[in-house]
Design a protein around this motif. Structure first.
Motif, PDB file in Angstrom:
ATOM      1  N   GLU A  12     -98.891  32.756  16.877  1.00 19.30           N
ATOM      2  CA  GLU A  12     -99.092  32.477  17.565  1.00 19.30           C
ATOM      3  C   GLU A  12     -97.906  31.791  19.229  1.00 19.30           C
ATOM      4  O   GLU A  12     -97.543  31.772  19.988  1.00 19.30           O
ATOM      5  CB  GLU A  12     -99.747  30.639  18.065  1.00 19.30           C
ATOM      6  CG  GLU A  12    -100.036  29.991  18.972  1.00 19.30           C
ATOM      7  CD  GLU A  12    -101.073  29.011  18.173  1.00 19.30           C
ATOM      8  OE1 GLU A  12    -101.739  28.087  19.036  1.00 19.30           O
ATOM      9  OE2 GLU A  12    -100.657  28.839  16.933  1.00 19.30           O
ATOM     10  N   LEU A  13     -96.289  31.644  18.189  1.00 18.73           N
ATOM     11  CA  LEU A  13     -95.275  31.636  19.284  1.00 18.73           C
ATOM     12  C   LEU A  13     -94.647  32.369  19.410  1.00 18.73           C
ATOM     13  O   LEU A  13     -94.231  33.104  20.537  1.00 18.73           O
ATOM     14  CB  LEU A  13     -94.307  30.637  18.124  1.00 18.73           C
ATOM     15  CG  LEU A  13     -94.510  29.454  17.659  1.00 18.73           C
ATOM     16  CD1 LEU A  13     -93.278  29.042  15.930  1.00 18.73           C
ATOM     17  CD2 LEU A  13     -94.128  28.503  18.269  1.00 18.73           C
ATOM     18  N   THR A  14     -95.457  33.872  18.839  1.00 12.53           N
ATOM     19  CA  THR A  14     -94.482  34.997  19.432  1.00 12.53           C
ATOM     20  C   THR A  14     -95.359  35.973  20.761  1.00 12.53           C
ATOM     21  O   THR A  14     -94.829  36.878  21.451  1.00 12.53           O
ATOM     22  CB  THR A  14     -94.132  36.300  18.350  1.00 12.53           C
ATOM     23  OG1 THR A  14     -95.431  36.443  17.832  1.00 12.53           O
ATOM     24  CG2 THR A  14     -92.914  35.358  17.288  1.00 12.53           C
ATOM     25  N   GLY A  15     -96.550  35.176  21.296  1.00 16.26           N
ATOM     26  CA  GLY A  15     -97.399  35.514  21.787  1.00 16.26           C
ATOM     27  C   GLY A  15     -97.547  36.958  21.658  1.00 16.26           C
ATOM     28  O   GLY A  15     -98.665  37.075  22.499  1.00 16.26           O
ATOM     29  N   ALA A  16     -98.108  36.966  19.959  1.00 15.23           N
ATOM     30  CA  ALA A  16     -99.105  38.223  19.873  1.00 15.23           C
ATOM     31  C   ALA A  16    -100.366  37.353  19.314  1.00 15.23           C
ATOM     32  O   ALA A  16    -100.969  38.753  19.833  1.00 15.23           O
ATOM     33  CB  ALA A  16     -98.567  38.275  18.314  1.00 15.23           C
ATOM     34  N   LEU A  17    -100.601  36.809  19.367  1.00 17.77           N
ATOM     35  CA  LEU A  17    -102.088  36.282  19.754  1.00 17.77           C
ATOM     36  C   LEU A  17    -102.682  36.995  20.539  1.00 17.77           C
ATOM     37  O   LEU A  17    -103.874  36.807  20.537  1.00 17.77           O
ATOM     38  CB  LEU A  17    -102.179  34.991  18.952  1.00 17.77           C
ATOM     39  CG  LEU A  17    -101.859  34.553  17.518  1.00 17.77           C
ATOM     40  CD1 LEU A  17    -102.588  33.089  17.086  1.00 17.77           C
ATOM     41  CD2 LEU A  17    -103.248  35.201  16.415  1.00 17.77           C
ATOM     42  N   THR A  18    -101.780  36.235  21.481  1.00 16.04           N
ATOM     43  CA  THR A  18    -102.619  37.047  22.948  1.00 16.04           C
ATOM     44  C   THR A  18    -102.573  38.444  23.753  1.00 16.04           C
ATOM     45  O   THR A  18    -103.545  38.145  24.107  1.00 16.04           O
ATOM     46  CB  THR A  18    -102.194  35.759  23.785  1.00 16.04           C
ATOM     47  OG1 THR A  18    -100.639  35.859  23.905  1.00 16.04           O
ATOM     48  CG2 THR A  18    -102.297  33.960  23.799  1.00 16.04           C
ATOM     49  N   HIS A  19    -101.476  38.468  22.976  1.00 12.02           N
ATOM     50  CA  HIS A  19    -101.310  40.131  23.377  1.00 12.02           C
ATOM     51  C   HIS A  19    -102.515  41.107  22.987  1.00 12.02           C
ATOM     52  O   HIS A  19    -102.954  42.606  23.463  1.00 12.02           O
ATOM     53  CB  HIS A  19     -99.715  41.094  23.288  1.00 12.02           C
ATOM     54  CG  HIS A  19     -98.921  41.972  23.347  1.00 12.02           C
ATOM     55  ND1 HIS A  19     -99.522  42.365  24.511  1.00 12.02           N
ATOM     56  CD2 HIS A  19     -99.705  43.027  22.319  1.00 12.02           C
ATOM     57  CE1 HIS A  19     -99.006  43.275  24.362  1.00 12.02           C
ATOM     58  NE2 HIS A  19     -99.331  44.040  23.021  1.00 12.02           N
ATOM     59  N   ASP A  20    -102.498  40.769  21.716  1.00 14.25           N
ATOM     60  CA  ASP A  20    -103.158  41.414  20.480  1.00 14.25           C
ATOM     61  C   ASP A  20    -104.609  40.997  20.410  1.00 14.25           C
ATOM     62  O   ASP A  20    -104.498  40.737  18.993  1.00 14.25           O
ATOM     63  CB  ASP A  20    -102.998  42.294  19.878  1.00 14.25           C
ATOM     64  CG  ASP A  20    -103.639  44.173  19.165  1.00 14.25           C
ATOM     65  OD1 ASP A  20    -104.364  43.725  19.660  1.00 14.25           O
ATOM     66  OD2 ASP A  20    -103.171  44.864  18.619  1.00 14.25           O
ATOM     67  N   ALA A  21    -105.298  40.006  20.729  1.00 14.61           N
ATOM     68  CA  ALA A  21    -106.351  39.454  20.517  1.00 14.61           C
ATOM     69  C   ALA A  21    -107.667  39.771  19.821  1.00 14.61           C
ATOM     70  O   ALA A  21    -108.318  39.025  18.715  1.00 14.61           O
ATOM     71  CB  ALA A  21    -106.459  38.334  22.193  1.00 14.61           C
ATOM     72  N   LYS A  22    -107.793  41.213  19.949  1.00 14.25           N
ATOM     73  CA  LYS A  22    -108.832  41.284  19.236  1.00 14.25           C
ATOM     74  C   LYS A  22    -108.339  42.030  17.924  1.00 14.25           C
ATOM     75  O   LYS A  22    -108.825  41.821  16.455  1.00 14.25           O
ATOM     76  CB  LYS A  22    -109.396  42.864  19.829  1.00 14.25           C
ATOM     77  CG  LYS A  22    -110.511  43.384  21.273  1.00 14.25           C
ATOM     78  CD  LYS A  22    -110.785  44.178  21.507  1.00 14.25           C
ATOM     79  CE  LYS A  22    -111.982  44.031  23.067  1.00 14.25           C
ATOM     80  NZ  LYS A  22    -112.389  45.550  22.541  1.00 14.25           N
ATOM     81  N   ARG A  23    -106.856  42.384  17.790  1.00 12.23           N
ATOM     82  CA  ARG A  23    -106.726  42.486  16.454  1.00 12.23           C
ATOM     83  C   ARG A  23    -106.421  41.096  15.431  1.00 12.23           C
ATOM     84  O   ARG A  23    -106.425  41.438  14.403  1.00 12.23           O
ATOM     85  CB  ARG A  23    -105.546  43.332  16.302  1.00 12.23           C
ATOM     86  CG  ARG A  23    -104.554  43.050  15.267  1.00 12.23           C
ATOM     87  CD  ARG A  23    -103.116  43.853  15.182  1.00 12.23           C
ATOM     88  NE  ARG A  23    -102.176  44.003  14.210  1.00 12.23           N
ATOM     89  CZ  ARG A  23    -100.958  44.683  13.763  1.00 12.23           C
ATOM     90  NH1 ARG A  23    -100.364  44.268  15.545  1.00 12.23           N
ATOM     91  NH2 ARG A  23    -100.609  44.684  12.982  1.00 12.23           N
ATOM     92  N   TYR A  24    -106.521  40.151  15.884  1.00 13.96           N
ATOM     93  CA  TYR A  24    -105.943  39.022  15.083  1.00 13.96           C
ATOM     94  C   TYR A  24    -107.483  38.125  15.258  1.00 13.96           C
ATOM     95  O   TYR A  24    -107.376  36.236  15.098  1.00 13.96           O
ATOM     96  CB  TYR A  24    -105.026  37.748  15.356  1.00 13.96           C
ATOM     97  CG  TYR A  24    -103.292  38.995  15.746  1.00 13.96           C
ATOM     98  CD1 TYR A  24    -103.408  39.263  14.509  1.00 13.96           C
ATOM     99  CD2 TYR A  24    -102.870  39.730  16.563  1.00 13.96           C
ATOM    100  CE1 TYR A  24    -101.931  40.316  13.699  1.00 13.96           C
ATOM    101  CE2 TYR A  24    -101.785  40.224  16.719  1.00 13.96           C
ATOM    102  CZ  TYR A  24    -101.500  40.452  14.579  1.00 13.96           C
ATOM    103  OH  TYR A  24    -100.365  40.984  14.830  1.00 13.96           O
ATOM    104  N   ALA A  25    -108.887  38.182  16.493  1.00 12.36           N
ATOM    105  CA  ALA A  25    -109.652  38.152  15.747  1.00 12.36           C
ATOM    106  C   ALA A  25    -110.123  37.646  15.022  1.00 12.36           C
ATOM    107  O   ALA A  25    -111.011  35.640  14.641  1.00 12.36           O
ATOM    108  CB  ALA A  25    -110.816  38.694  16.816  1.00 12.36           C
ATOM    109  N   PRO A  26    -110.215  37.815  13.392  1.00 15.33           N
ATOM    110  CA  PRO A  26    -110.473  37.467  12.104  1.00 15.33           C
ATOM    111  C   PRO A  26    -109.954  36.345  12.219  1.00 15.33           C
ATOM    112  O   PRO A  26    -110.272  35.475  11.024  1.00 15.33           O
ATOM    113  CB  PRO A  26    -110.174  38.845  11.313  1.00 15.33           C
ATOM    114  CG  PRO A  26    -110.444  39.671  12.349  1.00 15.33           C
ATOM    115  CD  PRO A  26    -109.394  39.054  13.378  1.00 15.33           C
ATOM    116  N   ARG A  27    -108.674  35.840  12.314  1.00 11.13           N
ATOM    117  CA  ARG A  27    -108.351  34.850  12.134  1.00 11.13           C
ATOM    118  C   ARG A  27    -108.663  33.374  12.878  1.00 11.13           C
ATOM    119  O   ARG A  27    -107.713  32.430  12.624  1.00 11.13           O
ATOM    120  CB  ARG A  27    -105.956  35.039  12.056  1.00 11.13           C
ATOM    121  CG  ARG A  27    -105.623  36.428  11.373  1.00 11.13           C
ATOM    122  CD  ARG A  27    -104.358  36.087  11.346  1.00 11.13           C
ATOM    123  NE  ARG A  27    -104.023  36.854  10.635  1.00 11.13           N
ATOM    124  CZ  ARG A  27    -102.396  37.480  10.617  1.00 11.13           C
ATOM    125  NH1 ARG A  27    -101.892  36.562  10.721  1.00 11.13           N
ATOM    126  NH2 ARG A  27    -102.019  38.453  10.006  1.00 11.13           N
TER     127      ARG A  27
END
Length: 130
Positions: A12-27
């Motif tokens: 979340e801090l690095t922006g990866a959650l928003t950059h690759d939202a589909k990849r991290y959707a299960p979280r």
């Protein structure tokens, strides 16, 4: 051996959650502990309560939570057997596994992330990263 899972708070801090939202959707519904580990259960004897306090004091900050109480109790009971010199080989294996799951071995410490949420830094330089 697979790469250790990156904590969601760090993504979340690095922006990866928003950059690759589909990849991290299960979280998205990842559970978080409701409270800290707390004091030792009343049904433990004095020696076991002392071991509980010792393990909590040497554990990594913000790692143990109320959801870990049963695992910590098992660890306390195995450590008590070891100190009373009544531990079998299988008890020692169980103790080592418990300590690993609690992040209390050198190798496992590197895999542990805390429950404490890091606060992002917002200044003119952090805006250039995103």
């Amino acid at each position: 051996m697979p790469r250790p899972r990156t904590p969601t708070s760090r993504l979340e801090l690095t922006g990866a959650l928003t950059h690759d939202a589909k990849r991290y959707a299960p979280r998205a519904d990842e559970p978080t502990p409701a409270a800290p580990i707390g004091d030792a259960p009343e049904h433990l004897n004095d020696a076991q309560k002392a071991i509980w306090a010792e393990l909590v004091s040497i554990s990594l900050p913000d790692v143990l939570a109320n959801a870990d109480r049963f695992l910590l109790e098992l660890t306390v009971r195995m450590m008590n057997r070891l100190r009373e010199d009544t531990a079998s080989d299988s008890n020692l294996t169980t103790l080592r596994q418990c300590l690993a799951q609690l992040g209390m071995t050198p190798a496992d410490r590197s895999r542990v992330s805390s429950n404490k949420q890091e606060t992002p830094v917002h200044d003119e330089w952090s805006n250039l990263i995103h």
